[in-house]
Motif scaffolding. Structure first.
Motif, PDB file in Angstrom:
ATOM      1  N   SER A 518      95.763   4.961  71.218  1.00 60.20           N
ATOM      2  CA  SER A 518      97.050   4.301  71.004  1.00 60.20           C
ATOM      3  C   SER A 518      96.861   2.850  70.571  1.00 60.20           C
ATOM      4  O   SER A 518      97.820   2.177  70.250  1.00 60.20           O
ATOM      5  CB  SER A 518      97.873   4.341  72.294  1.00 60.20           C
ATOM      6  N   PHE A 519      95.617   2.389  70.590  1.00 60.32           N
ATOM      7  CA  PHE A 519      95.318   1.025  70.157  1.00 60.32           C
ATOM      8  C   PHE A 519      94.967   1.021  68.678  1.00 60.32           C
ATOM      9  O   PHE A 519      94.375   1.971  68.172  1.00 60.32           O
ATOM     10  CB  PHE A 519      94.103   0.466  70.916  1.00 60.32           C
ATOM     11  N   LEU A 536     102.443  -5.161  69.482  1.00 62.89           N
ATOM     12  CA  LEU A 536     102.477  -5.502  70.897  1.00 62.89           C
ATOM     13  C   LEU A 536     101.038  -5.715  71.362  1.00 62.89           C
ATOM     14  O   LEU A 536     100.202  -4.815  71.222  1.00 62.89           O
ATOM     15  CB  LEU A 536     103.152  -4.363  71.668  1.00 62.89           C
ATOM     16  N   GLY A 537     100.750  -6.906  71.881  1.00 62.04           N
ATOM     17  CA  GLY A 537      99.389  -7.242  72.279  1.00 62.04           C
ATOM     18  C   GLY A 537      99.081  -6.825  73.704  1.00 62.04           C
ATOM     19  O   GLY A 537      99.969  -6.709  74.545  1.00 62.04           O
ATOM     20  N   LEU A 549      98.536  -2.543  70.447  1.00 61.17           N
ATOM     21  CA  LEU A 549      98.963  -1.152  70.318  1.00 61.17           C
ATOM     22  C   LEU A 549      99.315  -0.891  68.854  1.00 61.17           C
ATOM     23  O   LEU A 549      99.802  -1.777  68.158  1.00 61.17           O
ATOM     24  CB  LEU A 549     100.176  -0.894  71.217  1.00 61.17           C
ATOM     25  N   ARG A 550      99.087   0.326  68.412  1.00 62.42           N
ATOM     26  CA  ARG A 550      99.263   0.603  66.985  1.00 62.42           C
ATOM     27  C   ARG A 550     100.751   0.631  66.611  1.00 62.42           C
ATOM     28  O   ARG A 550     101.539   1.291  67.273  1.00 62.42           O
ATOM     29  CB  ARG A 550      98.594   1.929  66.610  1.00 62.42           C
ATOM     30  N   ARG A 578     102.445   8.486  69.300  1.00 59.73           N
ATOM     31  CA  ARG A 578     103.414   7.399  69.391  1.00 59.73           C
ATOM     32  C   ARG A 578     102.895   6.163  68.670  1.00 59.73           C
ATOM     33  O   ARG A 578     101.690   5.902  68.651  1.00 59.73           O
ATOM     34  CB  ARG A 578     103.670   7.038  70.848  1.00 59.73           C
ATOM     35  N   PHE A 580     104.063   1.800  68.391  1.00 57.26           N
ATOM     36  CA  PHE A 580     104.678   0.854  69.323  1.00 57.26           C
ATOM     37  C   PHE A 580     105.198  -0.379  68.584  1.00 57.26           C
ATOM     38  O   PHE A 580     104.464  -0.983  67.804  1.00 57.26           O
ATOM     39  CB  PHE A 580     103.652   0.432  70.378  1.00 57.26           C
ATOM     40  N   LEU A 589     111.654  -1.827  77.473  1.00 56.87           N
ATOM     41  CA  LEU A 589     110.406  -1.204  77.027  1.00 56.87           C
ATOM     42  C   LEU A 589     110.341  -1.302  75.515  1.00 56.87           C
ATOM     43  O   LEU A 589     111.365  -1.311  74.837  1.00 56.87           O
ATOM     44  CB  LEU A 589     110.371   0.263  77.449  1.00 56.87           C
ATOM     45  N   PRO A 590     109.136  -1.376  74.965  1.00 57.23           N
ATOM     46  CA  PRO A 590     109.029  -1.378  73.498  1.00 57.23           C
ATOM     47  C   PRO A 590     109.519  -0.055  72.931  1.00 57.23           C
ATOM     48  O   PRO A 590     109.554   0.951  73.626  1.00 57.23           O
ATOM     49  CB  PRO A 590     107.533  -1.551  73.262  1.00 57.23           C
ATOM     50  N   GLN A 592     108.849   3.141  71.139  1.00 53.20           N
ATOM     51  CA  GLN A 592     107.585   3.885  71.023  1.00 53.20           C
ATOM     52  C   GLN A 592     107.830   5.294  70.495  1.00 53.20           C
ATOM     53  O   GLN A 592     107.590   6.272  71.191  1.00 53.20           O
ATOM     54  CB  GLN A 592     106.816   3.893  72.344  1.00 53.20           C
ATOM     55  N   TYR A 594     107.633   8.772  68.235  1.00 51.33           N
ATOM     56  CA  TYR A 594     106.574   9.651  67.722  1.00 51.33           C
ATOM     57  C   TYR A 594     106.580   9.637  66.199  1.00 51.33           C
ATOM     58  O   TYR A 594     107.633   9.608  65.571  1.00 51.33           O
ATOM     59  CB  TYR A 594     106.797  11.079  68.205  1.00 51.33           C
TER      60      TYR A 594
END
Lengths: 801, 349
Positions: A518-519, A536-537, A549-550, A578, A580, A589-590, A592, A594
């Protein structure tokens, strides 16, 4: 934590219990075990020996031939290399047949001289790490006495998984585990000796500024000390529990820690300026030097123990260098306290200083233990140093909280939760074995929790269920199927949709599913370039390669394409995962959603344009197939703004819903990206928004009568400007007659003379068919005539004749 | 006396019979039919000549023509059958045929092994009346910790080193983060599983990944007991492993269950006899489980006096590795087709 069974045996009689039995019952009722290690299995016959003579062996620099009295028969000759081997020394002798350090001792020739055994060091007997010489024992012990009768050379060390006792502060000392064993096997528990007379002097003046952070602080002074090494037996127990022996006074504090689970700290009384102890919060940025000689900068939430003028300990974590016990210390002030767990924990985590003490304080220690621990320390020191004496009364500052109210439950509730049929008296008996106070009245049970279990672990009826269950034995409870109500069926929209996509792609389009992190991979993005998307770091990244995050899924399939391409000239890869995007509102929440990403590779064509087109149309074939199978009405248009930077903008498309929303992009791979990842140009990739696609209306399959009247084919050739797309033409053909046009197939595209430059001729076979009659050619011609006029007007098309 | 028409008839008959008998194929036979037996064919045409024949001879000649037609038709039929038989015989003989040559290739795609096991679990649990749910990977401290009875500075947070994000949220450390979400979303009683990826701030090696997969199970009902948990886990795991398994419960500490357990299954390699896989104990530690803590029920808006529950957490990545004998967890997210194309299942087997 490591426990010595020899040590536990001081508090509960283990006679007749095998190590296996004890271990099995601990696992069944108490905690998880990491390991069970037997020490000194081959040392049971090691006995005391007196060296009668010790003579150098000619030509052997370090060896001496010793004649030793082993208590029976004639003296034995032993070759010994220890520097301290000398006549008159009483030491340990391993006769032939014993096993020392994994090696069996045999009668052997050493340096040309026969040696019938071995004189042993503390390290060789597994007592400490001291291998500087052979053991020096009390000269009063008779030769021939088995060493195991007075030193713990035969023992078992049980290591408990710390995670499994996170909730049990009482188990962080030997006495706690002994209590459990006593309860399991219904044997009496012997408490350690804490019987000491009060001293004559005034207790140290203790003031606690922050009773919320330090509920109880006990101090007592002990004088008449002579700092020296501890007896070998104490050193051995500390050593095998992972604590380094230092000196009798310091070892006694650690002994109390390992025995009661209560950390205590000894200050050199000379360094306790003003005879006062002040417990206060640190000020932000305050600097101290801890016992390990490291400078530390404190925060405002940390708690300090101070004397009249300066800090002397970082509460619950570590003492300071300025007040430590030194070789010439003769009097100490001992601290035994409780601190607020989260305060200790935060300080220890922030300073990176997790100590034996902090590990215990952060688990909420029993407020009744500090005076017991203080007296226990005094008793130990007085046993070790004959001149030692308690020199003050006990200071005790205690912000006493009312004891927790008894827990009320019923036998019926306990039995319901456990599936048992225990009588109230049986439940009471089980709880009493664990030192709970129980009053059973009919079915009602009122339980007083012992203080050492009440700080955190046991507070509600559910907790009592666990206590009863674990001691009764979960393995004695028969399994029972629950009644099964018929649930309302539920299909998760994402999971259902993703499963359909996976089935179509893997089993219909022969694609390989991948899954990736997910990164984002920073090195990979460095090579292929970045999209200008908000990311998002991660505050504490695991490495500099995975810091965000990707926000897009395409790089994930491109990385897989790079990895896989050398092994496969033809590839179809996809991932559902997902992505982000930071939330626009703080605290949310961010986003996210699919996404679906696809990448294909086809065999290269003669030139790069042909390769790129072949790849793109392979990909588009997969997408057309997917949309068809899922019943998704997706329109394809020439790429516009928003094409991902990894695609070739000249050979890309935008995928749109019927109402014009962008559902994704597809295109041949950007030549720069292809070069960066070392593949040819014959690759293409796409990324689609699955939340948007998931919510599109999908037509249900409906029966339509098989046609009874023949279809009329019509071949139409139109000449249009190059920019006009097939999709635009097809849309108009289908719109020409909503019910008669059954099929439209592109049969050929032609460029070149006599077609003017910048134009192309496209030929379509259109099937006209009516459900209620055979169409006349004239009717079809009329429809086509109107169609051609519309295309001429909208697309600049003209009929090719 | 022989009329010339009779002589011609005999010649025609001979020619027709010869052509029919020697016809190489059906098309040649069809040509014979057309040439001789058609309305204007040479044999039928012969009848037109009756007019030139003396009246007394006409019946005889007429009969002779008809007899010849019948005879030629029979010859054609015989030949036609012979040709058909020969074709059939030829079709039933092919000594050079090799049934083992490769079939025409059909391109083959694969599902990720995590998907295969996920879908298998989906199938099993849905057949047993479970909802199968999905929750966000980025979640709040509330759902991941606080609602699960793990307040800030609780030592249990050490069990799960956490990736924190710049917006104050976190990457969920366990699928348990979905428990309270599920309680809020569905009216009890219900049973649910929620598979997904989870994240731990820890170094990666052959058996550890900072990203791996779990599946959480949650059951909420009016009366839930340890025996229910035990029986449910036994049934569910028998489904998962496709065979009867033995289970046992040991005390285990997890703040969101009370009582909490480590569940062992009877070793599937040695059936409990003792082997290296189970370290000769006959049991293998498989998953944590327990009865849902009342604080968690409260966080989910349920009254602990009315509702009870059990929960478990199963290592999906570990299950995949066990099932396919994968020795390095890092293969799972590496995206290498040489690894991924090995898994040809459909997820339903």
């Amino acid at each position: 934590m490591k426990y010595s069974l020899h040590w536990i045996g001081k508090y509960v009689d283990l006679e007749g219990l095998s190590v296996d039995t004890i271990a099995a019952h601990l696992i069944r009722s108490v905690c998880e075990l990491e390991s069970v290690v037997h020490l000194g299995a081959g040392l049971s016959r090691v006995c005391v020996a007196r060296v009668l003579t010790a003579e150098a062996i000619a030509g052997k620099k370090h060896l001496q031939l010793c004649s030793v009295d082993v208590g029976a028969g004639a003296p034995v000759s032993v070759v010994c290399g220890a520097p301290n081997a000398r006549a008159g020394l009483v030491t340990a002798f391993a006769p032939p047949g014993t096993v020392v350090g994994g090696r069996e001792i045999k009668v052997a020739s050493v340096g040309g001289v026969e040696s019938a055994g071995m004189l042993c060091s503390a390290a060789e007997l597994g007592l400490t790490e001291d291998h500087g010489g052979i053991l020096e024992l009390d000269a009063a012990i008779a030769p021939g006495t088995l060493v195991s009768t007075f030193l713990p050379i035969v023992d078992t060390v049980i290591e408990v998984d710390n995670k499994s006792i996170t909730h049990r502060p009482d188990l962080w000392g030997h006495l706690g585990l002994a209590r459990e064993i006593a309860a399991i096997f219904e044997r009496p528990l012997r408490l350690p000796d804490t019987d000491v007379p009060d001293g004559p002097g005034h207790p140290p003046a203790v003031s606690v500024d922050r009773p919320d952070l330090c509920p109880r602080y006990v101090a007592i002074a002990i004088a008449g000390l002579t700092v020296a090494p501890s007896p070998i037996a104490i050193q051995a127990l500390l050593h095998r529990c992972g604590v380094r022996p230092i000196s009798n006074v310091v070892d006694a504090t650690n002994y109390v820690l390992l025995e009661l689970g209560q950390p205590v700290h000894a200050f050199d009384a000379r360094e306790l300026h003003g005879g006062r102890i002040v417990v206060r919060a640190a000020t932000e940025g305050e600097r101290v030097t801890t016992l390990d000689a490291q400078p530390r900068t404190l925060g405002a939430g940390d708690l300090l123990i101070c004397d009249a003028g300066r800090p002397i300990a970082l509460a619950g974590v570590m003492g300071l260098l300025n007040s430590e016990v030194r070789p010439d210390t003769t009097e100490v002030v001992l601290e035994a306290a409780t601190f607020r767990p989260d305060c200790v924990r935060r300080a220890a985590v922030r300073l990176g200083l997790r100590t034996e003490a902090s590990a215990r304080f952060e688990k909420s220690l029993d407020p009744l233990t500090p005076p017991i621990a203080a007296r226990r320390f005094a008793r130990l020191v007085m046993d070790l140093i004959p001149e030692a004496r308690v020199s003050s009364r006990l200071a005790d500052v205690w912000a006493k909280a009312p004891p927790p109210a008894p827990i009320r439950t019923t036998a019926a509730y306990v039995n319901q939760r456990l599936g048992t049929a225990l009588a109230p008296a049986e439940i009471a008996r089980l709880l009493e074995r664990l030192e709970f106070g129980v009053v059973a009245t009919g079915d009602a049970i009122e339980v007083t929790v012992p203080s050492f279990r009440a700080t955190k672990d046991v507070a509600i009826p559910e907790d009592l269920v666990e206590e009863v269950g674990r001691l009764y034995g979960y393995d004695r409870i028969p399994a029972d199927q629950p009644r099964a109500p018929i649930p309302v069926p539920y299909r998760h929209p994402d999971r259902t949709f993703h499963r359909a996509i996976r089935t179509v792609l893997s089993f219909g389009a022969a694609a390989t599913e991948i899954q990736s992190y997910s990164f984002d991979s920073e090195p990979f993005l460095d090579r292929i370039g970045r999209a200008s998307l908000p990311r998002l770091g991660v505050r504490n990244p695991i490495s500099s390669e995975q810091t965000h995050l990707r926000p897009a899924l395409l790089p994930s399939v491109l990385a897989s394409l790079e990895r896989s391409a050398p092994h496969a000239p033809r590839l179809r890869l996809y991932e559902i995962g997902r992505v982000f995007t930071p939330a626009t509102t703080a605290g949310e929440l961010p986003d996210q959603p699919y996404r679906l990403a696809l990448a294909v590779r086809v065999p290269a064509e003669a030139d790069s344009a042909a390769s790129q087109r072949a790849a793109y149309f392979d990909l588009k074939g997969v997408l057309d197939f997917l949309f068809d199978r899922l019943g998704l009405g997706i329109l394809v248009a020439r790429a516009g703004e928003g094409t991902p930077p990894w695609l070739n903008p000249a050979r890309s498309a935008e995928l749109r819903t019927a109402d014009g929303r962008v559902a994704g992009h597809a295109g041949a791979l950007h030549p720069a990206v292809a070069e960066a990842i070392g593949v040819g140009l014959e690759c293409a990739a796409a990324e689609l928004d699955l939340e948007l696609l998931r919510d599109l209306p999908r037509p249900e399959a409906r029966y339509v009568a098989t046609p009874r009247f023949p279809a009329v084919p019509f071949d139409l050739s139109v000449i249009v400007p190059d920019r006009v797309t097939h999709a635009e033409i097809e849309l108009r053909i289908r719109a020409a007659h909503a019910t008669w046009v059954k099929d439209v197939a592109l049969t050929g595209v032609y460029r070149g003379a006599p077609i003017p430059d910048g134009q192309k001729s496209a030929t379509y076979r259109i099937l006209f068919q009516s459900a209620d009659r055979t169409l006349a050619m004239e009717e079809v011609n009329d429809v086509v005539k109107v169609l051609v006029e519309a295309m001429s007007h909208d697309l600049g098309a003209w009929l090719r004749v | 006396m022989t009329h010339p028409a009779s002589v011609e008839l005999a010649a025609l008959r001979d020619e027709a019979l010869r052509l029919a008998t020697n016809a190489a194929d059906d098309a040649a036979l069809d040509a014979v039919v057309q040439a001789f037996l058609g309305k204007s064919g040479r044999l039928k045409g012969h009848l037109k000549r009756l007019g030139s024949v003396p009246a007394a001879e006409r019946p005889a000649l007429g009969k002779a023509v008809n007899d010849t037609v019948t005879e030629v038709e029979a010859a054609i039929a015989t030949r036609r059958k012979a040709l058909g038989d020969a074709r059939l015989e030829a079709a039933l003989s092919d000594p050079g045929f090799d049934p083992t040559l490769p079939g025409a290739p059909v391109a083959r795609g694969t599902l990720h092994p995590l998907t295969l096991v996920d879908q298998r679990l989906d199938e099993i649990f849905r057949s047993m009346g479970f909802y199968v749910l999905d929750y966000p990977e980025v979640d709040s401290e509330h759902y991941n910790f606080e609602a699960l009875n793990i307040p800030a500075d609780h030592p249990a947070r050490d069990m799960q080193d956490t990736f924190w994000l710049n917006d104050g949220n976190l990457l969920r450390t366990h699928t348990s983060a979905g428990q309270v979400r599920t309680m809020k979303a569905f009216a009890p009683p219900f049973r649910a599983i929620f598979p997904g990826r989870v994240f731990r701030y820890e170094a990666t090696d052959a058996s550890h990944e900072h990203t791996f997969h779990q599946v959480e199970g949650l059951c909420i009902d009016r009366h839930v007991s340890v025996p229910h948990l035990q029986a449910s886990m036994k049934t569910l795991l028998s489904g998962v492993f496709g065979r009867e398994v033995k289970v046992r419960l040991r005390p285990g500490y997890f703040p969101f269950v009370e009582p909490g357990f480590e569940l062992d299954i009877g070793c599937l390699v040695c059936d409990g006899a003792g082997c290296p896989v189970c370290k000769r104990s006959g049991w293998v530690e498989l998953l944590p489980c327990g009865l849902v803590h009342p604080n968690v029920l409260r966080a989910g808006g349920l009254d602990p006096d009315e509702w009870q529950g059990w929960a478990f957490g199963l290592g999906l990545s570990r299950l995949v590795m066990m099932r396919y004998k994968i020795d390095d967890i890092r293969h799972l997210l590496a995206g290498d087709v040489r690894f991924l194309s090995q898994f040809s299942g459909t997820g339903l087997e």
